[in-house]
Design a protein around this motif. Structure first.
Motif, PDB file in Angstrom:
ATOM      1  N   ASN A 675      58.122  61.429  46.573  1.00 28.84           N
ATOM      2  CA  ASN A 675      59.083  60.837  47.535  1.00 28.84           C
ATOM      3  C   ASN A 675      58.620  61.450  48.971  1.00 28.84           C
ATOM      4  O   ASN A 675      58.724  60.829  50.071  1.00 28.84           O
ATOM      5  CB  ASN A 675      60.489  60.937  47.525  1.00 28.84           C
ATOM      6  CG  ASN A 675      61.142  60.129  46.320  1.00 28.84           C
ATOM      7  OD1 ASN A 675      60.577  59.166  45.943  1.00 28.84           O
ATOM      8  ND2 ASN A 675      61.900  60.593  45.670  1.00 28.84           N
ATOM      9  N   GLU A 676      58.157  62.563  49.016  1.00 28.47           N
ATOM     10  CA  GLU A 676      57.476  63.042  50.324  1.00 28.47           C
ATOM     11  C   GLU A 676      56.346  62.403  50.719  1.00 28.47           C
ATOM     12  O   GLU A 676      56.075  62.544  52.070  1.00 28.47           O
ATOM     13  CB  GLU A 676      57.162  64.816  49.984  1.00 28.47           C
ATOM     14  CG  GLU A 676      58.635  65.502  49.958  1.00 28.47           C
ATOM     15  CD  GLU A 676      58.203  66.932  49.805  1.00 28.47           C
ATOM     16  OE1 GLU A 676      57.243  67.260  49.779  1.00 28.47           O
ATOM     17  OE2 GLU A 676      59.480  67.718  49.258  1.00 28.47           O
ATOM     18  N   MET A 677      55.457  61.750  49.724  1.00 28.65           N
ATOM     19  CA  MET A 677      54.180  61.326  50.138  1.00 28.65           C
ATOM     20  C   MET A 677      54.484  59.564  50.523  1.00 28.65           C
ATOM     21  O   MET A 677      53.552  59.193  51.239  1.00 28.65           O
ATOM     22  CB  MET A 677      53.100  61.624  48.899  1.00 28.65           C
ATOM     23  CG  MET A 677      53.076  62.988  48.596  1.00 28.65           C
ATOM     24  SD  MET A 677      51.979  62.971  46.941  1.00 28.65           S
ATOM     25  CE  MET A 677      50.553  62.823  47.457  1.00 28.65           C
ATOM     26  N   LEU A 678      55.072  59.050  49.612  1.00 25.78           N
ATOM     27  CA  LEU A 678      55.019  57.713  49.803  1.00 25.78           C
ATOM     28  C   LEU A 678      56.542  57.081  49.893  1.00 25.78           C
ATOM     29  O   LEU A 678      57.496  57.505  49.121  1.00 25.78           O
ATOM     30  CB  LEU A 678      54.627  56.933  48.337  1.00 25.78           C
ATOM     31  CG  LEU A 678      52.990  57.562  47.952  1.00 25.78           C
ATOM     32  CD1 LEU A 678      52.659  56.926  46.571  1.00 25.78           C
ATOM     33  CD2 LEU A 678      52.132  56.776  48.958  1.00 25.78           C
ATOM     34  N   ASP A 679      56.732  55.955  50.422  1.00 24.13           N
ATOM     35  CA  ASP A 679      58.059  55.638  50.922  1.00 24.13           C
ATOM     36  C   ASP A 679      58.283  54.444  49.662  1.00 24.13           C
ATOM     37  O   ASP A 679      57.229  54.315  48.847  1.00 24.13           O
ATOM     38  CB  ASP A 679      58.101  54.710  52.100  1.00 24.13           C
ATOM     39  CG  ASP A 679      57.220  53.566  52.345  1.00 24.13           C
ATOM     40  OD1 ASP A 679      56.901  53.050  51.270  1.00 24.13           O
ATOM     41  OD2 ASP A 679      56.965  53.319  53.440  1.00 24.13           O
ATOM     42  N   GLU A 680      59.505  54.041  49.509  1.00 24.40           N
ATOM     43  CA  GLU A 680      59.965  53.154  48.453  1.00 24.40           C
ATOM     44  C   GLU A 680      58.903  52.030  48.113  1.00 24.40           C
ATOM     45  O   GLU A 680      58.620  51.552  46.961  1.00 24.40           O
ATOM     46  CB  GLU A 680      61.464  52.794  48.741  1.00 24.40           C
ATOM     47  CG  GLU A 680      62.181  52.513  47.444  1.00 24.40           C
ATOM     48  CD  GLU A 680      63.664  52.291  47.637  1.00 24.40           C
ATOM     49  OE1 GLU A 680      63.949  51.252  47.258  1.00 24.40           O
ATOM     50  OE2 GLU A 680      64.379  53.280  48.382  1.00 24.40           O
ATOM     51  N   GLN A 682      55.931  51.636  49.048  1.00 28.08           N
ATOM     52  CA  GLN A 682      54.669  51.665  48.643  1.00 28.08           C
ATOM     53  C   GLN A 682      54.556  52.238  47.055  1.00 28.08           C
ATOM     54  O   GLN A 682      53.870  51.622  46.236  1.00 28.08           O
ATOM     55  CB  GLN A 682      54.042  52.978  49.400  1.00 28.08           C
ATOM     56  CG  GLN A 682      53.529  52.751  50.904  1.00 28.08           C
ATOM     57  CD  GLN A 682      53.583  53.983  51.664  1.00 28.08           C
ATOM     58  OE1 GLN A 682      54.061  55.177  51.561  1.00 28.08           O
ATOM     59  NE2 GLN A 682      52.294  53.816  52.678  1.00 28.08           N
ATOM     60  N   GLN A 683      55.521  52.935  46.718  1.00 28.70           N
ATOM     61  CA  GLN A 683      55.795  53.463  45.208  1.00 28.70           C
ATOM     62  C   GLN A 683      55.752  52.037  44.258  1.00 28.70           C
ATOM     63  O   GLN A 683      55.241  51.984  43.301  1.00 28.70           O
ATOM     64  CB  GLN A 683      56.972  54.150  45.251  1.00 28.70           C
ATOM     65  CG  GLN A 683      56.756  55.574  45.701  1.00 28.70           C
ATOM     66  CD  GLN A 683      57.931  56.443  45.374  1.00 28.70           C
ATOM     67  OE1 GLN A 683      58.476  56.386  44.283  1.00 28.70           O
ATOM     68  NE2 GLN A 683      58.399  57.019  46.442  1.00 28.70           N
TER      69      GLN A 683
END
Length: 727
Positions: A675-680, A682-683
């Motif tokens: 969650n720190e690296m990618l937003d919802e 993108q995931q």
């Protein structure tokens, strides 16, 4: 006393072996003498016998304490005088040193073994100046050369120290030396006028085999050892950690094995060495610290878990097999990844050292990937011609037993030779290949080669193809590598004639070892799939697809291909047996296993199959502690970097460990980190990709997203994906 009488009296032999007699005569005449003799050729007798016959004490410089101890014990065994041979090194106390000096002064000591570090000490130099010294023998003389595989800086100064002691003959001895190393030894020891004796490097009783290194290498090694049950063998690894790990895996799988490396205390090392010599254990797993001077004649196999840093090391280590002339199997596992690791390791060294190291590594790559006779390739490296049809041991390697395809390459050979000539013979192999395929780099630009009409004249073939052709042209004698400018390729007289009058040249097609991303924890194990039951593999693949459909996941999320291959090799018929299949853990076995073991059980009954139920590679449990630690700490939402640091892991090693956990069926929750690296959004995009893709390879995902996400983000998302949908 006559030479043969002395040989009989001291060593009990009726006749000399190979070049021994000529070497001994040369030393007795007081000549500087240089001896190149492969392991097992009887090098030590060459200086031991003249030392026993001449007046005074011979100094033998040797790099390893274990090696000195072995030889001193052997010499003491042939004489009633305990003081006939002594060691002078850091392992002695003051009383011991006084005894050694006293025996030398009385003329009792004929052979004094010293480490180069001890010889530097002023007190020893002062003492030895006053004694009668017969000659100085330098064993393992390749340690002098930076081009040797075991360079020791303290060896470089030996000439000055010997001159301080006395003007005596110098004897240099080595079991392995290329022309470059030979030149270096003679120059550094100031013995350009030395009489040189070079024995053949061919060991006809050794079988050479190189296999792809798969993720299931432990299973491959255990299978090999079981096929050679109760025989003595050595397994070489490059790191101490790997030595310990493999020794443990062997032990829990019923193989009598011990580890050996410099990190163990000397008492343990001596104990393990003796257990091997006395045959209380069958296998020693070792770093290169093991084996120098270990005189066990009946080692039946030498396995390289990691490919060595040079062909000299490889030759010397494989040379410990079959010294009695009996069977000797030399098996090396090769993956280009290991070479890349070694290159990375070299990148921290001084430039000159990097160049040497990389040049030596490329020779190893050539040997591992070649499809020509490995014996011919190896002997060519040591400057020896070998007749691969009629030579002794001609049929003793995997490439000769399973010949690879050949094709006519006379036109390409002519193109290659012309490019060597037209570029004024100033390039190494890599630059020649770049010239042929038309790939510009700074060096080619500086010589304006990229403006020449022949630049890119071979772009219809790959760089790998041209590299293979260069290697084969070298061995065939059309080109050669310049010794002084190491690695620069020159054309020979034979090559020039070939340009004028090309004849047929059949080129063997090289092995292509997969260098692609093997980011999914399990890579396809070529060695396993070959032995798997193909009919069962088909049935299992169909089942894998239908189970995947039913669960709404991609087939690879159920079981990966190598796991199916392994099932078709070992026929597991219970969930417990399935847990021991390659890449299947408890979680996977419970979640998806039932229909698979039912299918296999039915298949085994219908086809009357004898199951190899004894063959299950047990794990050591070393990783289970780490697995638990990772699960607990990700549950506690500890930053991944901190988890890696606390276990002494690099970040990518931690990711690999996490992949292993989820692929074998255990859930991991790393949302807090993702969650720190990618937003919802993108995931979701990456998640959907893995759901629809037929492959879980990271490279495929990188290509699909064209640089939108980096390697780390995709790996972590794959862990989340497998964890959620497959476990």
């Amino acid at each position: 006393m006559d030479l043969h009488e002395a040989l009989k009296k001291y060593f009990g032999f009726d006749k000399f072996k190979g070049l021994q007699e000529d070497v001994v005569k040369s030393i007795l005449k007081g000549n500087d003498t240089f001896v190149i003799m492969p392991t097992g050729g009887g090098k030590s007798l060459c200086y031991q016998l003249p030392a026993l016959m001449k007046e005074g004490t011979a100094i033998v410089v040797s790099p390893l304490i274990a090696l000195m101890k072995n030889q001193v014990d052997a010499i003491r065994g042939i004489s009633s005088e305990y003081g006939i041979a002594h060691v002078l090194n850091s392992s002695l106390n003051k009383t011991d040193v006084a005894q050694v000096k006293s025996d030398i002064e009385k003329g009792i000591t004929k052979l004094l073994y010293v480490a180069p570090e001890s010889l530097i000490k002023e007190e020893y130099i002062d003492f030895l100046q006053k004694q009668t010294i017969s000659f100085v023998a330098i064993d393992e003389a390749h340690c002098i050369s930076e081009w040797g595989h075991d360079f020791r800086p303290e060896y470089r100064n030996l000439k000055n120290i010997i001159e301080k002691i006395d003007d005596v003959p110098i004897i240099g001895l080595t079991a392995t030396a290329t022309e470059k190393v030979q030149e270096d030894i003679l120059k550094t020891l100031g013995m350009s006028k030395a009489k040189t004796f070079k024995a053949s490097f061919n060991r006809p009783n050794l079988f050479y085999d190189v296999r792809p290194k798969t993720k299931n290498i432990n299973g491959d090694i255990i299978r090999f050892i079981r096929q050679h049950a109760n025989k003595s063998g050595i397994i070489y690894c490059l790191s101490r950690k790997k030595v310990e790990e493999i020794a443990q895996v062997l032990q829990v799988n019923g193989v009598k094995a011990v580890p050996y490396h410099a990190g163990l205390d000397s008492k343990t090392r001596v104990k393990h060495q003796d257990m091997f010599l006395m045959e209380d254990v069958d296998v020693v797993v070792a770093t290169i610290a093991f084996g120098m001077g270990i005189d066990k004649p009946d080692v039946r196999f030498v396995i390289h878990h990691d490919i060595p840093k040079s062909l000299e090391s490889y030759y010397q280590e494989t040379g410990r097999a079959g010294r009695d002339g009996g069977e000797g199997y030399c098996l090396a596992y090769y993956a280009y990844k290991d070479i890349e690791k070694l290159e990375k390791f070299l990148s921290g060294k001084p430039i000159a050292e990097q160049e040497i190291g990389n040049a030596l590594l490329q020779e190893v790559v050539g040997y591992a990937e070649t499809s020509m006779s490995r014996r011919k390739y190896l002997l060519h490296y040591f400057g020896e011609d070998f007749d691969e049809v009629n030579g002794l041991g001609a049929n003793m390697d995997d490439n000769v037993v399973n010949p690879k395809k050949k094709h006519e390459a006379n036109k390409d050979l002519k193109i290659l030779l012309e490019v060597v000539k037209k570029t004024n013979q100033k390039y190494k192999a890599k630059e020649l290949v770049n010239t042929l395929i038309g790939k510009v780099n700074a060096l080619l630009k500086s010589h304006k080669t990229d403006n020449q009409p022949f630049f890119g004249c071979g772009k219809n073939q790959t760089d790998k193809y041209w590299m293979a052709l260069i290697r084969q042209a070298l061995v065939a004698g059309f080109i050669r590598k310049e010794i002084e400018e190491y690695g620069v390729i020159k054309i020979t007289e034979k090559g020039l004639k070939y340009i004028e009058n090309p004849t047929s040249f059949m080129m063997t097609e090289d092995h292509i070892y997969d260098e692609n991303d093997d980011s999914s924890i399990i890579t396809n194990t070529k060695s396993n799939s070959a032995a798997a039951d193909e009919v069962l593999v088909k049935l299992l693949k169909n089942l894998q697809k239908s189970v995947a459909k039913k669960n709404g996941v991609p087939p690879y999320a159920v079981f990966q291909e190598p796991s199916l291959d392994d099932m078709a090799l070992k026929y597991p018929i219970t969930i417990d047996e399935l847990k021991n299949i390659y890449g299947v853990g408890e979680g996977k076995a419970k979640k998806f296993g039932k229909p698979f073991v039912e299918l296999i059980s039915k298949y085994v009954k219908e086809n009357d199959i004898l199951r190899p139920d004894d063959f299950v590679v047990k794990s050591t449990g070393v990783n289970s502690g780490l697995k638990l630690y990772i699960i607990q700490n990700t549950d506690r939402k500890i930053p991944l970097m901190d988890i890696a640091k606390s276990k002494g892991l690099k970040f990518d090693e931690l990711i690999e460990e996490m992949q292993r956990i989820v692929y074998s069926g255990t859930k991991l929750n790393i949302d807090y980190c993702i969650n720190e690296m990618l937003d919802e959004e993108q995931q979701e995009e990456i998640f959907d990709y893995f759901m629809e893709s037929e492959s879980d390879k990271i490279q495929d995902a990188m290509d699909e997203f064209d640089g939108d996400y980096d390697d780390e983000e995709l790996r972590l998302m794959r862990i989340k994906f497998i964890s959620q949908v497959a476990n």
